[in-house]
Scaffold this active site. Structure first.
Site, PDB file in Angstrom:
ATOM      1  N   HIS A   1     -10.366   9.894  -2.705  1.00  0.00           N
ATOM      2  CA  HIS A   1     -10.944  10.423  -1.471  1.00  0.00           C
ATOM      3  C   HIS A   1     -12.236  11.188  -1.737  1.00  0.00           C
ATOM      4  CE1 HIS A   1      -7.239   9.610   0.874  1.00  0.00           C
ATOM      5  NE2 HIS A   1      -6.711   9.715  -0.313  1.00  0.00           N
TER       6      HIS A   1
ATOM      7  N   LYS B   1      -2.877   5.851  -4.464  1.00  0.00           N
ATOM      8  CA  LYS B   1      -4.005   6.736  -4.144  1.00  0.00           C
ATOM      9  C   LYS B   1      -3.855   8.076  -4.852  1.00  0.00           C
ATOM     10  CE  LYS B   1      -3.917   4.671   0.456  1.00  0.00           C
ATOM     11  NZ  LYS B   1      -2.484   4.490   0.730  1.00  0.00           N
TER      12      LYS B   1
ATOM     13  N   ASP C   1       0.838  -1.199   0.000  1.00  0.00           N
ATOM     14  CA  ASP C   1       0.000   0.000   0.000  1.00  0.00           C
ATOM     15  C   ASP C   1       0.874   1.251   0.000  1.00  0.00           C
ATOM     16  OD1 ASP C   1      -3.006   0.923   0.873  1.00  0.00           O
ATOM     17  OD2 ASP C   1      -1.487   2.239   1.747  1.00  0.00           O
TER      18      ASP C   1
HETATM   19  P1  NAP Z   1       0.347   0.957  11.625  1.00  0.00           P
HETATM   20  O1  NAP Z   1       0.196  -0.176  10.660  1.00  0.00           O
HETATM   21  O2  NAP Z   1      -0.741   1.225  12.608  1.00  0.00           O
HETATM   22  O3  NAP Z   1       1.738   0.719  12.416  1.00  0.00           O
HETATM   23  C1  NAP Z   1       2.098   1.542  13.481  1.00  0.00           C
HETATM   24  C2  NAP Z   1       3.449   1.221  14.046  1.00  0.00           C
HETATM   25  O4  NAP Z   1       3.469  -0.103  14.554  1.00  0.00           O
HETATM   26  C3  NAP Z   1       4.592   1.272  13.041  1.00  0.00           C
HETATM   27  O5  NAP Z   1       5.228   2.509  13.128  1.00  0.00           O
HETATM   28  C4  NAP Z   1       5.512   0.107  13.424  1.00  0.00           C
HETATM   29  O6  NAP Z   1       6.793   0.571  13.845  1.00  0.00           O
HETATM   30  C5  NAP Z   1       4.804  -0.561  14.572  1.00  0.00           C
HETATM   31  N1  NAP Z   1       4.762  -2.035  14.418  1.00  0.00           N
HETATM   32  C6  NAP Z   1       4.615  -2.761  13.286  1.00  0.00           C
HETATM   33  N2  NAP Z   1       4.600  -4.088  13.566  1.00  0.00           N
HETATM   34  C7  NAP Z   1       4.757  -4.192  14.909  1.00  0.00           C
HETATM   35  C8  NAP Z   1       4.842  -5.285  15.795  1.00  0.00           C
HETATM   36  N3  NAP Z   1       4.759  -6.534  15.360  1.00  0.00           N
HETATM   37  N4  NAP Z   1       5.030  -5.018  17.131  1.00  0.00           N
HETATM   38  C9  NAP Z   1       5.124  -3.766  17.600  1.00  0.00           C
HETATM   39  N5  NAP Z   1       5.039  -2.670  16.786  1.00  0.00           N
HETATM   40  C10 NAP Z   1       4.862  -2.888  15.454  1.00  0.00           C
HETATM   41  O7  NAP Z   1       0.759   2.297  10.823  1.00  0.00           O
HETATM   42  P2  NAP Z   1       0.032   3.338   9.842  1.00  0.00           P
HETATM   43  O8  NAP Z   1       1.136   3.913   9.018  1.00  0.00           O
HETATM   44  O9  NAP Z   1      -0.832   4.277  10.600  1.00  0.00           O
HETATM   45  O10 NAP Z   1      -0.941   2.491   8.901  1.00  0.00           O
HETATM   46  C11 NAP Z   1      -0.467   1.512   7.978  1.00  0.00           C
HETATM   47  C12 NAP Z   1      -0.562   1.966   6.521  1.00  0.00           C
HETATM   48  O11 NAP Z   1      -1.884   2.403   6.212  1.00  0.00           O
HETATM   49  C13 NAP Z   1       0.317   3.165   6.123  1.00  0.00           C
HETATM   50  O12 NAP Z   1       1.669   2.824   5.980  1.00  0.00           O
HETATM   51  C14 NAP Z   1      -0.344   3.564   4.833  1.00  0.00           C
HETATM   52  O13 NAP Z   1       0.083   2.666   3.795  1.00  0.00           O
HETATM   53  C15 NAP Z   1      -1.829   3.369   5.169  1.00  0.00           C
HETATM   54  N6  NAP Z   1      -2.525   4.604   5.617  1.00  0.00           N
HETATM   55  C16 NAP Z   1      -3.534   5.108   4.862  1.00  0.00           C
HETATM   56  C17 NAP Z   1      -4.214   6.258   5.248  1.00  0.00           C
HETATM   57  C18 NAP Z   1      -5.356   6.818   4.399  1.00  0.00           C
HETATM   58  O14 NAP Z   1      -5.825   7.936   4.652  1.00  0.00           O
HETATM   59  N7  NAP Z   1      -5.846   6.086   3.433  1.00  0.00           N
HETATM   60  C19 NAP Z   1      -3.858   6.918   6.443  1.00  0.00           C
HETATM   61  C20 NAP Z   1      -2.826   6.356   7.214  1.00  0.00           C
HETATM   62  C21 NAP Z   1      -2.178   5.204   6.806  1.00  0.00           C
HETATM   63  P3  NAP Z   1       8.169  -0.014  13.183  1.00  0.00           P
HETATM   64  O15 NAP Z   1       8.216   0.476  11.772  1.00  0.00           O
HETATM   65  O16 NAP Z   1       9.227   0.538  14.049  1.00  0.00           O
HETATM   66  O17 NAP Z   1       8.051  -1.536  13.272  1.00  0.00           O
END
Ligand code: NAP
Length: 284
Positions: free
Chosen positions: A117, A84, A50
């Site tokens: 969006h 996106k 993504d």
């Molecule tokens: P998330 O998936 O909620 O991850 C949050 C944090 O968790 C990461 O910084 C990561 O740190 C940590 N993590 C990952 N695996 C772990 C584990 N096994 N144990 C402990 N911690 C862990 O993050 P997000 O970026 O908010 O969402 C994911 C994706 O959704 C984004 O990258 C993006 O592609 C998409 N997104 C879309 C929108 C939209 O408006 N459509 C908005 C936000 C995000 P480390 O890297 O240090 O492991």
């Protein structure tokens, strides 16, 4: 069937892998990270990647995908790539050029899913689907009213196959999920691990999801981690989930989501954690 590569069928006939790799990292993280992390994710077994024009990493992510294709690890059709449309390209005449910009950066012929969006861009995007530049069209951050608006749009050719929204045990979106299911729209969860807590968008006083004691207790019970419990929760309620990590150990760990199951009483306990905590107030 290989559990790691579990997929669900979208309303347009294409299939989406239930676990996806999120590539958005804050500006402080060096750009090379996205390339390395995406390669590690593909090696670990992730098949859905993504990204977005605005993440400014499509060159790196595209390089990672193409290198895994040329190494013979995956074929293009094994990868489900999501991009996106950014808000500055909503005018119909800007939609295809924006998609083509992403494709050029990626050096790919098509994207599997393109997410918008706002409904304004939909007609132009339908033409991109007809031209083969995108396989499926989805939306992001739509509430029920906005989904209804798009579904009721006169002359709608392709309805959105998914709605990508913030979704985790503190914001479980159960009503929106029921509505999406009733319309054959897949709910894709982002910030399923509680978000990256980026200072620019996330209120630093908001509770840290993975520190939740209930998640901790369930992790102990299943001999897993709170992150795995949060990811598994989504899969068992029919949500297609994203997990972002720049860390090799955690990227690999997140694939273990296919190795265990939560009991129905665990699911009920997790449902009880909902408290309308929204980490992202400005959506990307
Ligand atoms: P998330 O998936 O909620 O991850 C949050 C944090 O968790 C990461 O910084 C990561 O740190 C940590 N993590 C990952 N695996 C772990 C584990 N096994 N144990 C402990 N911690 C862990 O993050 P997000 O970026 O908010 O969402 C994911 C994706 O959704 C984004 O990258 C993006 O592609 C998409 N997104 C879309 C929108 C939209 O408006 N459509 C908005 C936000 C995000 P480390 O890297 O240090 O492991």
């Amino acid at each position: 069937m290989d559990l790691k590569h579990q997929r669900v069928k979208l309303s347009d006939g294409h299939f989406i892998p239930v676990l996806g790799f999120g590539t958005y990292a804050s500006a402080e993280a060096p750009m090379v990270k996205a390339e390395e992390a995406t390669k590690l994710a593909i090696d670990a077994g992730f098949r859905r990647i993504d990204s977005a024009y605005i993440y400014d990493n499509e060159e790196e992510v595209g390089r990672a995908i193409r290198s895994k294709i040329s190494d013979g690890i995956v074929k293009r059709e094994d990868i489900f790539y999501t991009s996106k449309l950014w808000v500055t390209f909503l005018r119909p005449e800007l939609v295809r050029p924006a998609l083509e910009k992403s494709l050029k950066k990626l050096q790919l012929d098509y994207v599997d899913l393109y997410i918008i969006h706002f409904p304004a861009a939909l007609k132009a995007l339908e033409k991109c689907k007809d031209a083969g530049l995108v396989k499926s069209i989805g939306v992001s951050n739509f509430n029920r009213r906005q989904l209804e608006m798009i579904l009721n749009k006169p002359g709608l050719k392709y309805k959105p196959v998914c709605n990508q929204v913030e979704c985790h045990p503190y914001l479980n979106q159960s009503k929106l999920l029921d509505f999406c299911k009733s319309k054959d729209i897949v709910l894709v969860a982002y910030s399923a691990l509680g978000s990256t807590r980026d200072k620019r968008w996330v209120d630093q006083s908001s509770p840290v999801l993975l520190d939740d004691p209930v998640l901790g207790a369930l992790a102990k019970k299943h001999k897993r981690t709170p992150a795995l419990i949060a990811l598994r929760y989504q899969l068992q309620r029919g949500v297609v989930v994203l997990a972002k990590s720049c860390n090799e150990k955690r990227i690999k760990e997140n694939m273990q989501v296919f190795e265990f199951q939560l009991a129905s009483e665990d699911m009920k306990v997790l449902d009880g954690l909902n408290r309308n905590v929204r980490y992202f107030t400005l959506a990307l």
